[in-house]
Write a protein that holds these residues in place. Structure first.
Motif, PDB file in Angstrom:
ATOM      1  N   VAL A 110       0.938  -1.217   0.041  1.00  0.00           N
ATOM      2  CA  VAL A 110      -0.014   0.091   0.040  1.00  0.00           C
ATOM      3  C   VAL A 110       0.936   1.041   0.055  1.00  0.00           C
ATOM      4  CG1 VAL A 110      -1.571   1.300   1.515  1.00  0.00           C
ATOM      5  CG2 VAL A 110      -2.141  -1.005   0.938  1.00  0.00           C
ATOM      6  N   SER A 111       1.931   0.948   0.799  1.00  0.00           N
ATOM      7  CA  SER A 111       2.944   2.261   0.797  1.00  0.00           C
ATOM      8  C   SER A 111       3.454   2.725  -0.540  1.00  0.00           C
ATOM      9  CB  SER A 111       4.102   2.194   1.925  1.00  0.00           C
ATOM     10  OG  SER A 111       4.792   0.911   1.357  1.00  0.00           O
ATOM     11  N   THR A 112       3.617   1.880  -1.558  1.00  0.00           N
ATOM     12  CA  THR A 112       3.933   2.028  -2.925  1.00  0.00           C
ATOM     13  C   THR A 112       3.059   3.371  -3.661  1.00  0.00           C
ATOM     14  OG1 THR A 112       4.924  -0.147  -3.062  1.00  0.00           O
ATOM     15  CG2 THR A 112       4.335   1.129  -5.268  1.00  0.00           C
ATOM     16  N   TYR A 113       1.853   3.334  -3.233  1.00  0.00           N
ATOM     17  CA  TYR A 113       1.092   4.364  -3.656  1.00  0.00           C
ATOM     18  C   TYR A 113       0.526   5.337  -2.876  1.00  0.00           C
ATOM     19  CZ  TYR A 113       0.857   0.505  -7.234  1.00  0.00           C
ATOM     20  OH  TYR A 113       1.179  -0.367  -8.181  1.00  0.00           O
ATOM     21  N   LEU A 114       0.572   4.785  -1.643  1.00  0.00           N
ATOM     22  CA  LEU A 114      -0.063   6.036  -0.611  1.00  0.00           C
ATOM     23  C   LEU A 114       1.149   6.328   0.493  1.00  0.00           C
ATOM     24  CD1 LEU A 114      -3.742   4.481  -0.137  1.00  0.00           C
ATOM     25  CD2 LEU A 114      -2.752   6.204  -1.491  1.00  0.00           C
ATOM     26  N   THR A 115       1.941   7.394   0.342  1.00  0.00           N
ATOM     27  CA  THR A 115       2.981   7.690   0.931  1.00  0.00           C
ATOM     28  C   THR A 115       2.932   8.156   2.263  1.00  0.00           C
ATOM     29  OG1 THR A 115       3.483   9.670  -0.372  1.00  0.00           O
ATOM     30  CG2 THR A 115       4.510   7.758  -1.263  1.00  0.00           C
ATOM     31  N   TYR A 116       1.724   8.580   2.362  1.00  0.00           N
ATOM     32  CA  TYR A 116       1.312   9.626   3.507  1.00  0.00           C
ATOM     33  C   TYR A 116       0.960   8.901   4.681  1.00  0.00           C
ATOM     34  CZ  TYR A 116      -3.154   8.893   1.062  1.00  0.00           C
ATOM     35  OH  TYR A 116      -4.051   8.469   0.298  1.00  0.00           O
ATOM     36  N   LEU A 117       0.622   7.581   4.768  1.00  0.00           N
ATOM     37  CA  LEU A 117       0.493   6.657   5.744  1.00  0.00           C
ATOM     38  C   LEU A 117       1.510   6.285   6.766  1.00  0.00           C
ATOM     39  CD1 LEU A 117      -2.069   4.440   3.618  1.00  0.00           C
ATOM     40  CD2 LEU A 117      -2.787   6.163   5.278  1.00  0.00           C
ATOM     41  N   PRO A 118       1.249   5.872   8.065  1.00  0.00           N
ATOM     42  CA  PRO A 118       2.022   5.331   8.876  1.00  0.00           C
ATOM     43  C   PRO A 118       2.884   4.173   8.279  1.00  0.00           C
ATOM     44  CG  PRO A 118      -0.116   5.825  10.044  1.00  0.00           C
ATOM     45  CD  PRO A 118      -0.287   5.861   8.521  1.00  0.00           C
ATOM     46  N   SER A 119       3.915   3.696   9.339  1.00  0.00           N
ATOM     47  CA  SER A 119       4.890   2.650   8.600  1.00  0.00           C
ATOM     48  C   SER A 119       4.183   1.159   8.354  1.00  0.00           C
ATOM     49  CB  SER A 119       6.026   2.180   9.630  1.00  0.00           C
ATOM     50  OG  SER A 119       5.377   1.941  10.917  1.00  0.00           O
ATOM     51  N   TRP A 120       3.039   0.961   9.068  1.00  0.00           N
ATOM     52  CA  TRP A 120       2.068  -0.190   8.821  1.00  0.00           C
ATOM     53  C   TRP A 120       1.851  -0.447   7.324  1.00  0.00           C
ATOM     54  CZ3 TRP A 120      -2.314   1.368   6.851  1.00  0.00           C
ATOM     55  CH2 TRP A 120      -2.807   2.691   7.518  1.00  0.00           C
ATOM     56  N   GLU A 134     -12.233  11.938   7.720  1.00  0.00           N
ATOM     57  CA  GLU A 134     -12.439  11.281   8.995  1.00  0.00           C
ATOM     58  C   GLU A 134     -11.560   9.976   8.669  1.00  0.00           C
ATOM     59  OE1 GLU A 134     -16.945  12.512  10.322  1.00  0.00           O
ATOM     60  OE2 GLU A 134     -16.430  10.797   8.964  1.00  0.00           O
ATOM     61  N   TYR A 135     -11.669   9.272   7.474  1.00  0.00           N
ATOM     62  CA  TYR A 135     -10.625   8.006   7.356  1.00  0.00           C
ATOM     63  C   TYR A 135      -9.279   8.413   7.580  1.00  0.00           C
ATOM     64  CZ  TYR A 135     -14.542   4.650   6.187  1.00  0.00           C
ATOM     65  OH  TYR A 135     -15.642   3.721   6.170  1.00  0.00           O
ATOM     66  N   LEU A 136      -8.807   9.331   6.890  1.00  0.00           N
ATOM     67  CA  LEU A 136      -7.444   9.486   7.016  1.00  0.00           C
ATOM     68  C   LEU A 136      -7.221   9.976   8.447  1.00  0.00           C
ATOM     69  CD1 LEU A 136      -6.877  11.842   3.785  1.00  0.00           C
ATOM     70  CD2 LEU A 136      -5.936   9.408   4.178  1.00  0.00           C
ATOM     71  N   SER A 137      -7.736  10.812   9.127  1.00  0.00           N
ATOM     72  CA  SER A 137      -7.613  10.963  10.533  1.00  0.00           C
ATOM     73  C   SER A 137      -7.560   9.809  11.432  1.00  0.00           C
ATOM     74  CB  SER A 137      -8.566  12.042  11.219  1.00  0.00           C
ATOM     75  OG  SER A 137      -8.393  12.196  12.426  1.00  0.00           O
ATOM     76  N   GLU A 138      -8.335   8.798  11.356  1.00  0.00           N
ATOM     77  CA  GLU A 138      -8.546   7.629  11.986  1.00  0.00           C
ATOM     78  C   GLU A 138      -7.288   6.751  11.707  1.00  0.00           C
ATOM     79  OE1 GLU A 138     -10.749   5.538  14.861  1.00  0.00           O
ATOM     80  OE2 GLU A 138     -11.274   7.560  14.160  1.00  0.00           O
ATOM     81  N   LEU A 139      -7.057   6.678  10.392  1.00  0.00           N
ATOM     82  CA  LEU A 139      -5.841   5.542   9.839  1.00  0.00           C
ATOM     83  C   LEU A 139      -4.417   6.284  10.352  1.00  0.00           C
ATOM     84  CD1 LEU A 139      -6.959   4.747   6.445  1.00  0.00           C
ATOM     85  CD2 LEU A 139      -6.922   3.182   8.172  1.00  0.00           C
TER      86      LEU A 139
END
Length: 481
Positions: free
Chosen positions: A125-135, A161-166
């Motif tokens: 997932v991190s390949t496309y969405l670089t703004y998420l935590p390390s998981w 809301e989803y981004l904040s929660e994630l």
């Protein structure tokens, strides 16, 4: 020579006459056969119409339906009203939200992009969405499809809301691929990946890549909680409006839209067979796939059923491969009976006896108990004594438990306790059920800060079922305060 010629002509004449007789017999047989087939088909259509009109009259179906076999629609109908006012009848263009069935769009979108070489299911997932935590560097796209990412249960209304929660998730519930949690976080991330790869909004991706080609005219979302033309509002069994009771933001579709989706998907006109098999694969037999519930035999999807609901809307699709049967139902007055109606339809199509489902006790008493508890109890006693032919009392205990939980969620603890007490009288041999009822009573008293009474009822729950882990854990927690 003339005599031989005459003989040949005579023989030819006999053969021709014989051929004519045979052809007449064949034609007659075909006519008779076609008559019986037509009669049988006509009887099925009559039974389908009887079932659906009866379901509408009883009050368990207000909505639209399509039934088809081998690519031909054999029954289609619209029954009931567009909203609580009963001022306008439903029509074929009426649209409604379809709940979790919309998750087929994003998962199919992922496989569509994979077929085009735009992504690999093993990509992180991190390949496309670089703004998420390390998981995000642990989760593969395929984990999102099967709800095996390890992300916790998250159900929100907006992207922010989803981004904040994630971003607040510090660690996963389990290693990706080793467990199952049905969380909308998986759906949200699929949509985010689609948006990133295509550089389109999710709605525009669906319209340009799927909906236009499949002749799906729906997909519109109400703006500012205002329904536009053909959007049907929802209501409960007391005809109270519930259209936006738990928020909005859902796409609306007609019965034809949903039928076109299922038909084209199963006819491999959206993604190929291998992709459909991937979509149909679930973590285990107790979990859902991206297509809901499926049966795969010999590397082929032979059955596909999916239910969706929210805000008193409900939808259900069913497909089986043998006769290419498709059954689509949408309603704006949820009664949790679409699966039962589908089962009756299948029995009709198979020339088997069928039943007309009865009304849910739970759905008809919960609102009345909330408005006026004593009036609600009087209504329950009245239908139990005189309307058992209309209401389904085979699940009376479960309906009372659900009603008690409904009151608990609204902090009506004293009323909930009375309902749970009532549930203990339904089946005195059901010790496990009675234990569960007392456990809920103990939980109510705990939430009311009455620990002494909570302890009494939790001990009572364990007297009926020593294996009641919920009661045991609550009791330990309260006693150790």
């Amino acid at each position: 020579m003339n005599e031989n010629r005459k003989k040949n002509n005579f023989n030819d004449s006999i053969k021709f006459e014989s051929f004519k007789v045979i052809m007449k017999k064949i034609i007659f047989t075909l006519i008779i056969l076609n008559f019986f087939i037509s009669s049988g088909q006509s009887k099925k259509i009559q039974n389908l119409d009887f079932l659906m009109k009866s379901a509408n009259e009883i009050g368990i179906f207000n909505g639209n339906i399509i039934v088809s076999q081998n690519g031909k629609i054999m029954y289609q109908n619209e029954l009931g009203y567009t909203d609580y006012s009963k001022g306008k009848k439903l029509n074929r263009e009426s649209t409604m939200p379809i709940g979790s069935i919309t998750k087929e769009f994003n998962s199919t979108g992922i496989l569509f992009l994979a077929e085009k070489g735009k992504l690999n299911l093993e990509d992180k997932v991190s390949t496309y969405l670089t703004y998420l935590p390390s998981w995000a560097s642990k989760i593969q796209i395929k984990h999102l499809l099967q709800y095996t990412s390890g992300l916790p249960r998250i159900f929100k209304n907006t992207d922010s809301e989803y981004l904040s929660e994630l971003n607040n998730v510090e660690k996963l519930e389990f290693e990706p691929g080793t467990g199952y949690i049905y969380s909308n976080a998986n759906v949200f991330l699929q949509q985010e990946i689609i948006k990133k790869i295509t550089n389109l909004s999710y709605e525009d991706f669906l319209k340009t890549k799927f909906f236009k080609k499949l002749k799906i005219s729906g997909g519109k979302i109400p703006k500012d909680s205002t329904l536009t033309v053909n959007m049907a509002g929802s209501f409960d069994n007391d005809f109270k409006e519930t259209t936006f009771i738990h928020g909005g933001g859902e796409m609306y579709f007609s019965i034809t839209d949903l039928y076109n989706w299922v038909s084209n998907l199963q006819n491999k006109k959206i993604v190929n067979k291998n992709s459909i098999n991937i979509l149909a694969k679930s973590f285990d037999k107790n979990s859902e796939s991206s297509l809901g519930n499926t049966i795969i035999e010999n590397n082929k999807v032979v059955e596909h059923s999916h239910q969706g609901s929210g805000n008193n809307y409900e939808s259900n699709v069913y497909y089986e491969s043998k006769n290419k049967t498709i059954i689509v139902l949408i309603t704006n007055n949820q009664n949790f009976k679409l699966s039962a109606i589908t089962e009756s339809i299948l029995n009709i199509l198979a020339d088997k006896p069928f039943t007309i489902p009865k009304k849910s006790i739970y759905l008809d008493i919960r609102g009345k108990l909330l408005d006026n508890f004593q009036n609600g109890i009087s209504f329950y006693e009245q239908i139990k004594s005189s309307q058992k032919e209309k209401y389904d009392f085979s699940s009376e205990f479960e309906d009372l438990i659900n009603t008690g939980k409904y009151l608990m969620r609204r902090k009506r603890f004293e009323d909930a306790i009375k309902v749970f007490e009532l549930s203990t009288t339904i089946d005195l041999k059901n010790s496990t059920g009675i234990s569960s009822s007392y456990s809920f009573i103990g939980e109510c008293y705990d939430k009311m800060k009455k620990s002494d009474l909570a302890i009494i009822y939790l001990k009572k729950a364990l007297d009926f079922d020593a294996k009641n882990k919920n009661a045991e854990e609550m009791l330990k927690r309260i006693e150790n305060k």
